[in-house]
Motif scaffolding. Structure first.
Motif, mmCIF file in Angstrom:
data_model
loop_
_atom_site.group_PDB
_atom_site.id
_atom_site.type_symbol
_atom_site.label_atom_id
_atom_site.label_comp_id
_atom_site.label_asym_id
_atom_site.label_seq_id
_atom_site.Cartn_x
_atom_site.Cartn_y
_atom_site.Cartn_z
ATOM 1 N N PRO A 56 47.564 7.027 38.616
ATOM 2 C CA PRO A 56 48.106 8.323 38.229
ATOM 3 C C PRO A 56 47.445 8.945 36.991
ATOM 4 C CG PRO A 56 49.544 6.584 37.449
ATOM 5 C CD PRO A 56 48.448 5.908 38.213
ATOM 6 N N SER A 59 43.314 5.748 34.295
ATOM 7 C CA SER A 59 43.080 4.650 33.341
ATOM 8 C C SER A 59 41.886 3.839 33.845
ATOM 9 C CB SER A 59 44.327 3.777 33.211
ATOM 10 O OG SER A 59 44.680 3.258 34.472
ATOM 11 N N ILE A 93 45.371 15.239 33.047
ATOM 12 C CA ILE A 93 44.961 13.957 32.459
ATOM 13 C C ILE A 93 43.458 13.800 32.634
ATOM 14 C CG2 ILE A 93 45.312 11.469 32.411
ATOM 15 C CD1 ILE A 93 48.024 12.359 32.512
ATOM 16 N N ALA A 96 43.592 8.161 30.598
ATOM 17 C CA ALA A 96 44.520 7.484 29.672
ATOM 18 C C ALA A 96 43.854 6.321 28.953
ATOM 19 C CB ALA A 96 45.752 7.005 30.426
ATOM 20 N N ASP A 99 42.835 0.472 30.872
ATOM 21 C CA ASP A 99 44.048 0.192 31.634
ATOM 22 C C ASP A 99 44.826 -0.941 30.971
ATOM 23 O OD1 ASP A 99 45.278 0.765 34.561
ATOM 24 O OD2 ASP A 99 45.617 -1.302 33.892
ATOM 25 N N ALA A 139 44.858 15.238 28.870
ATOM 26 C CA ALA A 139 45.013 14.302 27.747
ATOM 27 C C ALA A 139 43.916 13.246 27.788
ATOM 28 C CB ALA A 139 46.386 13.631 27.844
ATOM 29 N N LYS A 290 59.908 6.406 28.715
ATOM 30 C CA LYS A 290 59.663 7.838 28.507
ATOM 31 C C LYS A 290 59.855 8.596 29.828
ATOM 32 C CE LYS A 290 55.728 9.736 28.823
ATOM 33 N NZ LYS A 290 54.292 9.934 28.845
HETATM 34 C C1 LIG Z 1 40.773 -3.207 21.755
HETATM 35 C C2 LIG Z 1 40.918 -2.285 22.930
HETATM 36 C C3 LIG Z 1 40.670 -0.849 22.702
HETATM 37 C C4 LIG Z 1 41.571 -0.075 23.543
HETATM 38 C C5 LIG Z 1 41.321 1.094 24.049
HETATM 39 C C6 LIG Z 1 42.260 1.795 24.942
HETATM 40 O O1 LIG Z 1 41.874 2.693 25.635
HETATM 41 S S1 LIG Z 1 43.894 1.289 24.994
HETATM 42 C C7 LIG Z 1 44.769 2.436 26.048
HETATM 43 C C8 LIG Z 1 45.423 3.486 25.205
HETATM 44 N N1 LIG Z 1 46.011 4.507 26.055
HETATM 45 C C9 LIG Z 1 47.128 5.138 25.730
HETATM 46 O O2 LIG Z 1 47.729 4.918 24.704
HETATM 47 C C10 LIG Z 1 47.605 6.150 26.711
HETATM 48 C C11 LIG Z 1 48.995 5.832 27.179
HETATM 49 N N2 LIG Z 1 49.448 6.821 28.140
HETATM 50 C C12 LIG Z 1 49.940 8.017 27.784
HETATM 51 O O3 LIG Z 1 50.049 8.363 26.620
HETATM 52 C C13 LIG Z 1 50.419 8.913 28.887
HETATM 53 O O4 LIG Z 1 50.524 8.143 30.075
HETATM 54 C C14 LIG Z 1 49.487 10.106 29.189
HETATM 55 C C15 LIG Z 1 49.556 11.111 28.033
HETATM 56 C C16 LIG Z 1 48.047 9.675 29.401
HETATM 57 C C17 LIG Z 1 49.967 10.802 30.485
HETATM 58 O O5 LIG Z 1 51.325 11.097 30.398
HETATM 59 P P1 LIG Z 1 52.162 11.391 31.724
HETATM 60 O O6 LIG Z 1 53.525 11.772 31.264
HETATM 61 O O7 LIG Z 1 51.417 12.350 32.592
HETATM 62 O O8 LIG Z 1 52.168 10.008 32.515
HETATM 63 P P2 LIG Z 1 53.120 8.741 32.212
HETATM 64 O O9 LIG Z 1 53.119 8.394 30.756
HETATM 65 O O10 LIG Z 1 54.430 8.961 32.879
HETATM 66 O O11 LIG Z 1 52.321 7.569 32.958
HETATM 67 C C18 LIG Z 1 52.252 7.497 34.374
HETATM 68 C C19 LIG Z 1 52.041 6.046 34.760
HETATM 69 O O12 LIG Z 1 50.778 5.621 34.249
HETATM 70 C C20 LIG Z 1 50.954 4.457 33.456
HETATM 71 N N3 LIG Z 1 49.959 4.466 32.372
HETATM 72 C C21 LIG Z 1 49.776 5.380 31.420
HETATM 73 N N4 LIG Z 1 48.744 5.041 30.624
HETATM 74 C C22 LIG Z 1 48.263 3.881 31.108
HETATM 75 C C23 LIG Z 1 47.207 3.037 30.730
HETATM 76 N N5 LIG Z 1 46.402 3.305 29.681
HETATM 77 N N6 LIG Z 1 47.004 1.927 31.430
HETATM 78 C C24 LIG Z 1 47.774 1.618 32.476
HETATM 79 N N7 LIG Z 1 48.803 2.391 32.893
HETATM 80 C C25 LIG Z 1 49.033 3.516 32.218
HETATM 81 C C26 LIG Z 1 52.378 4.552 32.928
HETATM 82 O O13 LIG Z 1 52.845 3.302 32.510
HETATM 83 C C27 LIG Z 1 53.077 5.084 34.162
HETATM 84 O O14 LIG Z 1 53.217 3.988 35.069
HETATM 85 P P3 LIG Z 1 54.523 3.822 36.019
HETATM 86 O O15 LIG Z 1 55.694 3.801 35.065
HETATM 87 O O16 LIG Z 1 54.505 5.026 36.916
HETATM 88 O O17 LIG Z 1 54.288 2.517 36.708
#
Ligand SMILES: CCC/C=C/C(=O)SCCNC(=O)CCNC(=O)[C@H](O)C(C)(C)COP(=O)([O-])OP(=O)([O-])OC[C@H]1O[C@@H](n2cnc3c(N)ncnc32)[C@H](O)[C@@H]1OP(=O)([O-])[O-]
Length: 292
Positions: A56, A59, A93, A96, A99, A139, A290
């Motif tokens: 979705p 990621s 999006i 994100a 993953d 985003a 959320k």
């Molecule tokens: C050392 C390492 C360095 C790290 C680097 C990184 O990138 S770290 C990554 C840092 N990334 C972040 O902090 C971004 C975190 N995400 C967000 O802030 C928001 O999802 C959004 C703004 C991207 C979209 O908002 P929106 O309201 O449109 O969507 P929604 O929030 O309702 O999500 C829908 C579904 O997607 C799922 N899911 C989401 N993200 C991820 C993910 N990364 N992965 C997997 N899944 C993810 C979410 O759980 C949900 O699943 P469900 O419940 O349906 O099974």
């Protein structure tokens, strides 16, 4: 070696290589390079548009990363294409980022394979010979932001929900040195220090002000603006532009290449810690709550 590993993953994922992947094609019709990466080639213009299609939230799962890496490599080797636009097939999006499920509850071998693929994508993007323009139509936190920072130019849609930034600290994790370097090379040391420590996600006007993006435009003009930017850049002789890009960026990628294995080991031991696993699980839970 990294690509061999990537191909292994792709084959395990059941994705056909050969003709289908080779369809990062030239005939101007919309073709799919794989399941998660759409490629719209414009051979006459020498430009391809890569659209992320990993619902979705686009990621960076291991499969998506792998398909993206192979697609970029094919375009890089196909001299028809001199410019690439990276964008999302699902406006709202861009990506994100990494993953979270790939980094949670898995074994060290998986974390190592995953991290190698993340490194590989960055290496492919950051020193690509092609002109890369990010058309950010949604985003773009963390790894999503890293992809756009690795391009040569960033156009962001003017929508307050489309925030960009490296927000790793908010998850209780730490952006590695090459994420940091990519940011520092883009917005400078002081702004990066603040942005990284606070995990700042910038809405469009602030993103423009700090230099995270080069242009903010109305949502329906993101792609056309990216195209016109790429067209301007295409007017520069390739060899001169490519050597200049390499001169600006190679030291940064060399820094990772020379300590790639150590960086993988660092990631594996960091992400395997109980406290980090707990933080990630809590963050995933927060995302779920959320929604409800
Ligand atoms: C050392 C390492 C360095 C790290 C680097 C990184 O990138 S770290 C990554 C840092 N990334 C972040 O902090 C971004 C975190 N995400 C967000 O802030 C928001 O999802 C959004 C703004 C991207 C979209 O908002 P929106 O309201 O449109 O969507 P929604 O929030 O309702 O999500 C829908 C579904 O997607 C799922 N899911 C989401 N993200 C991820 C993910 N990364 N992965 C997997 N899944 C993810 C979410 O759980 C949900 O699943 P469900 O419940 O349906 O099974």
């Amino acid at each position: 070696m990294a690509l061999v590993a990537a191909r292994g993953t792709l084959l395990r994922a059941g994705v056909r290589l050969g003709t289908e992947a080779a369809a990062c094609g030239r005939n101007g019709t919309r073709r799919s390079a794989s399941h998660r990466v759409l490629v719209e080639p414009d051979a006459a213009a020498g430009i391809a548009t890569i659209k992320f299609k990993n619902p979705p939230v686009n990621s960076l799962t291991l499969e998506f990363l792998t398909e993206l890496i192979i697609c970029l490599e094919k375009l890089e080797n196909d001299k028809t294409f001199r410019g690439v636009i990276l964008t999302s097939n699902s406006p709202g999006i861009f990506s994100a980022g990494l993953d979270l499920r790939e980094m949670c509850g898995k074994n060290p071998a998986h974390y190592a394979e995953y991290w190698r693929a993340v490194q590989e994508l960055w290496l492919k993007l950051y020193v690509s010979n092609m002109i890369l323009v990010a058309a950010i139509n949604g985003a773009s936190p963390a790894g999503g932001c890293l992809m756009s920072l690795s391009c040569d130019y960033r156009v962001l849609a003017d929508n307050p929900r489309y925030k960009v930034g490296l927000n790793e600290t908010l998850l209780g994790i730490v952006a590695p040195f090459w994420f940091r370097d990519t940011l520092v090379n883009t917005i400078g040391h002081r702004a990066s220090e603040r942005a990284l420590q606070l995990g700042l996600l910038f809405p469009p006007a602030e993103a423009l002000q700090v230099g995270m993006v080069d242009q903010v435009v109305p949502e329906d003009q993101v792609h056309s603006t990216a195209l016109s930017v790429i067209t301007q850049w295409l007017a520069i002789p390739d060899h001169a532009r490519q050597l200049t890009k390499s001169m600006m960026r190679k030291a940064t990628t060399d820094n990772l290449i020379k300590q790639r294995e150590a960086d993988i080991q660092n990631f594996v031991s960091f992400i395997s810690r109980d406290s980090i696993q707990k933080s990630l699980q809590m963050y995933i839970e927060k995302l779920k709550q959320k929604k409800s």
